[in-house]
Design a protein around this motif. Structure first.
Motif, PDB file in Angstrom:
ATOM      1  N   LEU A   6      72.887  12.025  34.260  1.00 49.97           N
ATOM      2  CA  LEU A   6      71.817  12.875  34.791  1.00 49.97           C
ATOM      3  C   LEU A   6      70.660  12.916  33.798  1.00 49.97           C
ATOM      4  O   LEU A   6      70.846  12.836  32.592  1.00 49.97           O
ATOM      5  CB  LEU A   6      72.335  14.288  35.044  1.00 49.97           C
ATOM      6  CG  LEU A   6      73.308  14.431  36.219  1.00 49.97           C
ATOM      7  CD1 LEU A   6      73.845  15.856  36.283  1.00 49.97           C
ATOM      8  CD2 LEU A   6      72.656  14.045  37.543  1.00 49.97           C
ATOM      9  N   CYS A   7      69.452  13.055  34.347  1.00 52.64           N
ATOM     10  CA  CYS A   7      68.276  13.064  33.482  1.00 52.64           C
ATOM     11  C   CYS A   7      68.275  14.304  32.586  1.00 52.64           C
ATOM     12  O   CYS A   7      68.513  15.414  33.059  1.00 52.64           O
ATOM     13  CB  CYS A   7      67.005  13.032  34.325  1.00 52.64           C
ATOM     14  SG  CYS A   7      65.558  12.753  33.292  1.00 52.64           S
ATOM     15  N   PRO A   8      67.982  14.117  31.292  1.00 52.87           N
ATOM     16  CA  PRO A   8      67.954  15.260  30.368  1.00 52.87           C
ATOM     17  C   PRO A   8      66.868  16.283  30.710  1.00 52.87           C
ATOM     18  O   PRO A   8      66.864  17.367  30.146  1.00 52.87           O
ATOM     19  CB  PRO A   8      67.678  14.631  29.002  1.00 52.87           C
ATOM     20  CG  PRO A   8      67.874  13.175  29.169  1.00 52.87           C
ATOM     21  CD  PRO A   8      67.718  12.845  30.622  1.00 52.87           C
ATOM     22  N   CYS A   9      65.949  15.963  31.643  1.00 53.92           N
ATOM     23  CA  CYS A   9      64.924  16.951  31.999  1.00 53.92           C
ATOM     24  C   CYS A   9      65.464  17.989  32.968  1.00 53.92           C
ATOM     25  O   CYS A   9      64.734  18.865  33.404  1.00 53.92           O
ATOM     26  CB  CYS A   9      63.668  16.290  32.561  1.00 53.92           C
ATOM     27  SG  CYS A   9      63.764  15.871  34.317  1.00 53.92           S
ATOM     28  N   LYS A  10      66.765  17.899  33.293  1.00 59.98           N
ATOM     29  CA  LYS A  10      67.470  18.902  34.107  1.00 59.98           C
ATOM     30  C   LYS A  10      67.010  18.924  35.563  1.00 59.98           C
ATOM     31  O   LYS A  10      67.096  19.927  36.240  1.00 59.98           O
ATOM     32  CB  LYS A  10      67.339  20.309  33.494  1.00 59.98           C
ATOM     33  CG  LYS A  10      67.656  20.399  32.015  1.00 59.98           C
ATOM     34  CD  LYS A  10      69.090  20.026  31.712  1.00 59.98           C
ATOM     35  CE  LYS A  10      69.334  20.004  30.206  1.00 59.98           C
ATOM     36  NZ  LYS A  10      70.648  19.509  29.840  1.00 59.98           N
ATOM     37  N   SER A  11      66.523  17.787  36.030  1.00 58.08           N
ATOM     38  CA  SER A  11      66.092  17.694  37.430  1.00 58.08           C
ATOM     39  C   SER A  11      67.292  17.594  38.371  1.00 58.08           C
ATOM     40  O   SER A  11      67.133  17.667  39.583  1.00 58.08           O
ATOM     41  CB  SER A  11      65.223  16.452  37.609  1.00 58.08           C
ATOM     42  OG  SER A  11      65.990  15.302  37.260  1.00 58.08           O
ATOM     43  N   GLN A  12      68.487  17.371  37.804  1.00 58.56           N
ATOM     44  CA  GLN A  12      69.719  17.107  38.566  1.00 58.56           C
ATOM     45  C   GLN A  12      69.693  15.724  39.224  1.00 58.56           C
ATOM     46  O   GLN A  12      70.545  15.402  40.035  1.00 58.56           O
ATOM     47  CB  GLN A  12      69.991  18.191  39.631  1.00 58.56           C
ATOM     48  CG  GLN A  12      70.123  19.603  39.066  1.00 58.56           C
ATOM     49  CD  GLN A  12      71.234  19.731  38.030  1.00 58.56           C
ATOM     50  OE1 GLN A  12      72.314  19.159  38.188  1.00 58.56           O
ATOM     51  NE2 GLN A  12      70.974  20.450  36.944  1.00 58.56           N
ATOM     52  N   HIS A  17      66.599   7.389  38.231  1.00 58.11           N
ATOM     53  CA  HIS A  17      65.709   7.755  39.340  1.00 58.11           C
ATOM     54  C   HIS A  17      64.763   8.880  38.958  1.00 58.11           C
ATOM     55  O   HIS A  17      64.155   9.506  39.819  1.00 58.11           O
ATOM     56  CB  HIS A  17      66.518   8.155  40.581  1.00 58.11           C
ATOM     57  CG  HIS A  17      67.314   7.025  41.136  1.00 58.11           C
ATOM     58  ND1 HIS A  17      68.624   7.161  41.538  1.00 58.11           N
ATOM     59  CD2 HIS A  17      66.994   5.717  41.325  1.00 58.11           C
ATOM     60  CE1 HIS A  17      69.076   5.989  41.957  1.00 58.11           C
ATOM     61  NE2 HIS A  17      68.106   5.102  41.830  1.00 58.11           N
ATOM     62  N   CYS A  18      64.685   9.167  37.661  1.00 63.01           N
ATOM     63  CA  CYS A  18      63.850  10.291  37.221  1.00 63.01           C
ATOM     64  C   CYS A  18      62.899   9.823  36.121  1.00 63.01           C
ATOM     65  O   CYS A  18      61.968   9.075  36.394  1.00 63.01           O
ATOM     66  CB  CYS A  18      64.744  11.455  36.800  1.00 63.01           C
ATOM     67  SG  CYS A  18      63.851  12.990  36.559  1.00 63.01           S
ATOM     68  N   CYS A  19      63.139  10.228  34.896  1.00 60.09           N
ATOM     69  CA  CYS A  19      62.155   9.979  33.832  1.00 60.09           C
ATOM     70  C   CYS A  19      62.191   8.565  33.249  1.00 60.09           C
ATOM     71  O   CYS A  19      61.289   8.192  32.500  1.00 60.09           O
ATOM     72  CB  CYS A  19      62.353  10.992  32.711  1.00 60.09           C
ATOM     73  SG  CYS A  19      61.983  12.686  33.234  1.00 60.09           S
ATOM     74  N   LYS A  20      63.214   7.789  33.565  1.00 59.42           N
ATOM     75  CA  LYS A  20      63.359   6.470  32.944  1.00 59.42           C
ATOM     76  C   LYS A  20      62.107   5.605  33.156  1.00 59.42           C
ATOM     77  O   LYS A  20      61.612   4.958  32.230  1.00 59.42           O
ATOM     78  CB  LYS A  20      64.588   5.750  33.501  1.00 59.42           C
ATOM     79  CG  LYS A  20      64.894   4.420  32.821  1.00 59.42           C
ATOM     80  CD  LYS A  20      66.240   3.875  33.294  1.00 59.42           C
ATOM     81  CE  LYS A  20      66.673   2.668  32.493  1.00 59.42           C
ATOM     82  NZ  LYS A  20      66.229   1.403  33.070  1.00 59.42           N
ATOM     83  N   TYR A  39      60.114  16.261  27.678  1.00 58.52           N
ATOM     84  CA  TYR A  39      61.331  17.012  27.356  1.00 58.52           C
ATOM     85  C   TYR A  39      62.520  16.044  27.273  1.00 58.52           C
ATOM     86  O   TYR A  39      63.288  16.072  26.315  1.00 58.52           O
ATOM     87  CB  TYR A  39      61.578  18.088  28.423  1.00 58.52           C
ATOM     88  CG  TYR A  39      62.791  18.952  28.172  1.00 58.52           C
ATOM     89  CD1 TYR A  39      62.680  20.149  27.448  1.00 58.52           C
ATOM     90  CD2 TYR A  39      64.049  18.599  28.669  1.00 58.52           C
ATOM     91  CE1 TYR A  39      63.790  20.953  27.223  1.00 58.52           C
ATOM     92  CE2 TYR A  39      65.162  19.405  28.451  1.00 58.52           C
ATOM     93  CZ  TYR A  39      65.032  20.578  27.733  1.00 58.52           C
ATOM     94  OH  TYR A  39      66.129  21.376  27.513  1.00 58.52           O
ATOM     95  N   SER A  40      62.635  15.163  28.279  1.00 59.82           N
ATOM     96  CA  SER A  40      63.775  14.236  28.254  1.00 59.82           C
ATOM     97  C   SER A  40      63.616  13.197  27.136  1.00 59.82           C
ATOM     98  O   SER A  40      64.604  12.719  26.593  1.00 59.82           O
ATOM     99  CB  SER A  40      63.995  13.563  29.619  1.00 59.82           C
ATOM    100  OG  SER A  40      62.834  12.938  30.083  1.00 59.82           O
ATOM    101  N   ALA A  41      62.366  12.884  26.767  1.00 60.36           N
ATOM    102  CA  ALA A  41      62.151  11.956  25.646  1.00 60.36           C
ATOM    103  C   ALA A  41      62.595  12.602  24.331  1.00 60.36           C
ATOM    104  O   ALA A  41      63.199  11.951  23.479  1.00 60.36           O
ATOM    105  CB  ALA A  41      60.683  11.549  25.563  1.00 60.36           C
TER     106      ALA A  41
HETATM  107 ZN   LIG Z   1      63.767  13.536  34.300  1.00 59.96          ZN
END
Ligand SMILES: [Zn+2]
Length: 135
Positions: A6-12, A17-20, A39-41
């Motif tokens: 799961l993305c560390p930005c807590k998007s679930q 499929h998120c910050c990558k 945040y996820s970085a």
């Molecule tokens: Zn994210």
């Protein structure tokens, strides 16, 4: 799905499929997406992403770059990124603000904080300008 996917930005959402895509060079469409990807970085220790998404007027730019990189690296390593809560998001043309609460731990110590971040868009690229802590 294992939680480490799961993305560390807590998007679930899964990281892929998120910050990558932002970490790999795609430009976030909004300052809010940039904020989440920063945040996820931090959580992933992607020091260059933090630096490249910071506006040159930020006080960190006047400091020693190597020292700044070290600071980001140690912050990433020593911190557990428990949660991210978006409190408010406002966008007006080339300016935007995001107010968020970062739930963080360093060992047993609670180092959570609430911040209002300021962003500006230059050549279609959102950049973090500065932040002020909110009590
Ligand atoms: Zn994210």
């Amino acid at each position: 799905m294992p939680s480490d996917h799961l993305c560390p930005c807590k998007s679930q959402k899964p990281y892929i499929h998120c910050c990558k895509k932002y970490h790999e060079g795609e430009l976030p469409e909004t300052a809010l997406l940039l904020m989440r990807s920063r945040y996820s970085a931090y959580a992933k220790g992607l020091t260059h992403y933090i630096i490249l998404s910071t506006h040159s007027s930020n006080p960190q730019f006047t400091k020693n770059r190597i020292k700044w990189m070290d600071e980001i690296e140690s912050f990433s390593k020593e911190t557990t990124f428990e949660d991210l809560k978006i409190v408010n998001f406002e966008e007006d043309g080339e300016k935007a603000t995001v107010t968020f609460e970062a739930i963080l731990k360093r060992g047993d110590q609670d180092i959570s904080f609430k911040e209002k971040s300021f962003f500006t868009k230059i050549d279609n690229k959102w950049l973090y300008v500065s932040g002020e802590l909110i009590k």
